[in-house]
Design a protein around this motif. Structure first.
Motif, mmCIF file in Angstrom:
data_model
loop_
_atom_site.group_PDB
_atom_site.id
_atom_site.type_symbol
_atom_site.label_atom_id
_atom_site.label_comp_id
_atom_site.label_asym_id
_atom_site.label_seq_id
_atom_site.Cartn_x
_atom_site.Cartn_y
_atom_site.Cartn_z
ATOM 1 N N ASP A 1 8.589 -11.884 17.208
ATOM 2 C CA ASP A 1 8.743 -10.450 16.933
ATOM 3 C C ASP A 1 7.976 -10.077 15.664
ATOM 4 O O ASP A 1 8.485 -10.212 14.554
ATOM 5 C CB ASP A 1 10.229 -10.123 16.794
ATOM 6 C CG ASP A 1 10.505 -8.674 16.440
ATOM 7 O OD1 ASP A 1 9.569 -7.845 16.428
ATOM 8 O OD2 ASP A 1 11.682 -8.370 16.165
ATOM 9 N N VAL A 2 6.753 -9.600 15.837
ATOM 10 C CA VAL A 2 5.862 -9.332 14.706
ATOM 11 C C VAL A 2 6.476 -8.322 13.741
ATOM 12 O O VAL A 2 6.545 -8.561 12.526
ATOM 13 C CB VAL A 2 4.486 -8.845 15.200
ATOM 14 C CG1 VAL A 2 3.610 -8.396 14.039
ATOM 15 C CG2 VAL A 2 3.798 -9.938 16.010
ATOM 16 N N LEU A 3 6.920 -7.192 14.239
ATOM 17 C CA LEU A 3 7.423 -6.152 13.342
ATOM 18 C C LEU A 3 8.759 -6.535 12.716
ATOM 19 O O LEU A 3 9.019 -6.208 11.558
ATOM 20 C CB LEU A 3 7.516 -4.813 14.074
ATOM 21 C CG LEU A 3 6.185 -4.286 14.617
ATOM 22 C CD1 LEU A 3 6.377 -2.909 15.242
ATOM 23 C CD2 LEU A 3 5.101 -4.261 13.560
ATOM 24 N N GLY A 4 9.589 -7.252 13.429
ATOM 25 C CA GLY A 4 10.858 -7.713 12.853
ATOM 26 C C GLY A 4 10.640 -8.672 11.701
ATOM 27 O O GLY A 4 11.265 -8.554 10.640
ATOM 28 N N GLN B 1 -3.577 1.071 15.356
ATOM 29 C CA GLN B 1 -3.119 0.882 13.978
ATOM 30 C C GLN B 1 -1.594 0.755 13.932
ATOM 31 O O GLN B 1 -0.894 1.394 14.722
ATOM 32 C CB GLN B 1 -3.504 2.073 13.110
ATOM 33 C CG GLN B 1 -4.984 2.310 12.993
ATOM 34 C CD GLN B 1 -5.305 3.606 12.284
ATOM 35 O OE1 GLN B 1 -4.537 4.565 12.323
ATOM 36 N NE2 GLN B 1 -6.446 3.643 11.626
ATOM 37 N N ILE B 2 -1.143 -0.033 12.993
ATOM 38 C CA ILE B 2 0.282 -0.053 12.646
ATOM 39 C C ILE B 2 0.379 0.399 11.201
ATOM 40 O O ILE B 2 -0.149 -0.245 10.291
ATOM 41 C CB ILE B 2 0.902 -1.458 12.805
ATOM 42 C CG1 ILE B 2 0.799 -1.921 14.262
ATOM 43 C CG2 ILE B 2 2.362 -1.434 12.337
ATOM 44 C CD1 ILE B 2 1.277 -3.349 14.485
ATOM 45 N N ALA C 1 4.367 -6.935 4.113
ATOM 46 C CA ALA C 1 4.645 -6.638 5.526
ATOM 47 C C ALA C 1 3.322 -6.590 6.298
ATOM 48 O O ALA C 1 3.217 -7.135 7.406
ATOM 49 C CB ALA C 1 5.408 -5.324 5.656
ATOM 50 N N SER C 2 2.292 -5.976 5.715
ATOM 51 C CA SER C 2 0.978 -5.900 6.355
ATOM 52 C C SER C 2 0.348 -7.283 6.498
ATOM 53 O O SER C 2 -0.206 -7.623 7.562
ATOM 54 C CB SER C 2 0.049 -4.997 5.541
ATOM 55 O OG SER C 2 0.551 -3.687 5.495
ATOM 56 N N LEU C 3 0.426 -8.079 5.456
ATOM 57 C CA LEU C 3 -0.116 -9.436 5.521
ATOM 58 C C LEU C 3 0.616 -10.277 6.564
ATOM 59 O O LEU C 3 0.009 -11.112 7.243
ATOM 60 C CB LEU C 3 -0.036 -10.107 4.151
ATOM 61 C CG LEU C 3 -1.020 -9.584 3.114
ATOM 62 C CD1 LEU C 3 -0.671 -10.134 1.729
ATOM 63 C CD2 LEU C 3 -2.442 -9.916 3.495
ATOM 64 N N THR C 4 1.900 -10.040 6.711
ATOM 65 C CA THR C 4 2.678 -10.770 7.713
ATOM 66 C C THR C 4 2.238 -10.397 9.124
ATOM 67 O O THR C 4 2.145 -11.261 10.004
ATOM 68 C CB THR C 4 4.183 -10.514 7.512
ATOM 69 O OG1 THR C 4 4.540 -10.955 6.194
ATOM 70 C CG2 THR C 4 5.021 -11.261 8.535
ATOM 71 N N ILE C 5 1.961 -9.116 9.335
ATOM 72 C CA ILE C 5 1.428 -8.698 10.636
ATOM 73 C C ILE C 5 0.134 -9.452 10.929
ATOM 74 O O ILE C 5 -0.049 -10.002 12.025
ATOM 75 C CB ILE C 5 1.209 -7.173 10.677
ATOM 76 C CG1 ILE C 5 2.559 -6.443 10.655
ATOM 77 C CG2 ILE C 5 0.391 -6.783 11.917
ATOM 78 C CD1 ILE C 5 2.458 -4.944 10.435
ATOM 79 N N ILE C 6 -0.747 -9.523 9.952
ATOM 80 C CA ILE C 6 -2.003 -10.249 10.143
ATOM 81 C C ILE C 6 -1.740 -11.731 10.406
ATOM 82 O O ILE C 6 -2.328 -12.325 11.316
ATOM 83 C CB ILE C 6 -2.949 -10.045 8.945
ATOM 84 C CG1 ILE C 6 -3.498 -8.612 8.986
ATOM 85 C CG2 ILE C 6 -4.076 -11.076 8.943
ATOM 86 C CD1 ILE C 6 -4.429 -8.257 7.864
ATOM 87 N N ASP C 7 -0.850 -12.337 9.641
ATOM 88 C CA ASP C 7 -0.548 -13.756 9.840
ATOM 89 C C ASP C 7 -0.040 -14.022 11.248
ATOM 90 O O ASP C 7 -0.419 -15.001 11.881
ATOM 91 C CB ASP C 7 0.481 -14.231 8.813
ATOM 92 C CG ASP C 7 0.837 -15.686 9.014
ATOM 93 O OD1 ASP C 7 -0.079 -16.529 9.029
ATOM 94 O OD2 ASP C 7 2.043 -15.979 9.182
#
Length: 164
Positions: free
Chosen positions: A52-55, A95-96, A121-127
């Protein structure tokens, strides 16, 4: 205007906030993660192997706000009373948007905590998405609102939004 984190000799220094009044202080920040449309589709359908990317990004952002003083040398450790991280998906532009909010009753502001939350949070989405999309980019990182303290309220419109 004089920089606050420089002493009389020009050396980096932590600001003494002991004499500042305790006020309710709030800050909001934003960032935007741009990706391929196919990647966004995988995120929205929860089809990425890491989960769950956003979670996960939400929890990472909250944790980052709480750890800001460990990451930025001259930030004060703060007892945050509220941290939130929310997302707005723009499918048309792949985009998110990441929106963070931090609040406390204290003697110094929470802008850096809000920025840390949006950043991590943005870096985590990329990761979590990098295995399928190496072209992702983080843009539009900024403080969008702050209130409390001597300078009062600051409000900025979302980058890319009409400022009529």
């Amino acid at each position: 205007m004089q920089l606050t984190h420089i002493d009389q000799q020009g050396h980096a220094a932590m600001v003494d906030v002991a004499d500042k009044p305790i006020t309710v202080r709030e800050a909001k920040a934003q960032a935007c993660v741009e990706m391929k449309p196919e990647t966004l589709k995988l995120v929205m359908e929860n089809q990425l192997k890491k989960g769950d990317v956003l979670g996960v990004a939400r929890i990472a952002g909250i944790q980052a706000a709480k750890k800001t003083a460990d990451l930025i040398p001259l930030c004060h450790p703060l007892a945050l009373s509220k941290v939130s991280v929310d997302f707005e998906v723009d499918q048309a532009n792949a985009q998110i948007w990441v929106f963070s909010y931090c609040k406390l009753a204290g003697q110094t502001g929470v802008e850096m905590e809000a920025l840390a939350a949006a950043s991590i949070a943005s870096l985590t989405i990329i990761d979590m998405c990098k295995a399928v999309d190496q072209d992702m980019v983080i843009t539009a990182l900024c403080v969008t609102h702050k209130s409390g303290g001597k300078r009062g309220t600051y409000q900025r419109h979302k980058i890319g939004e009409d400022n009529e």
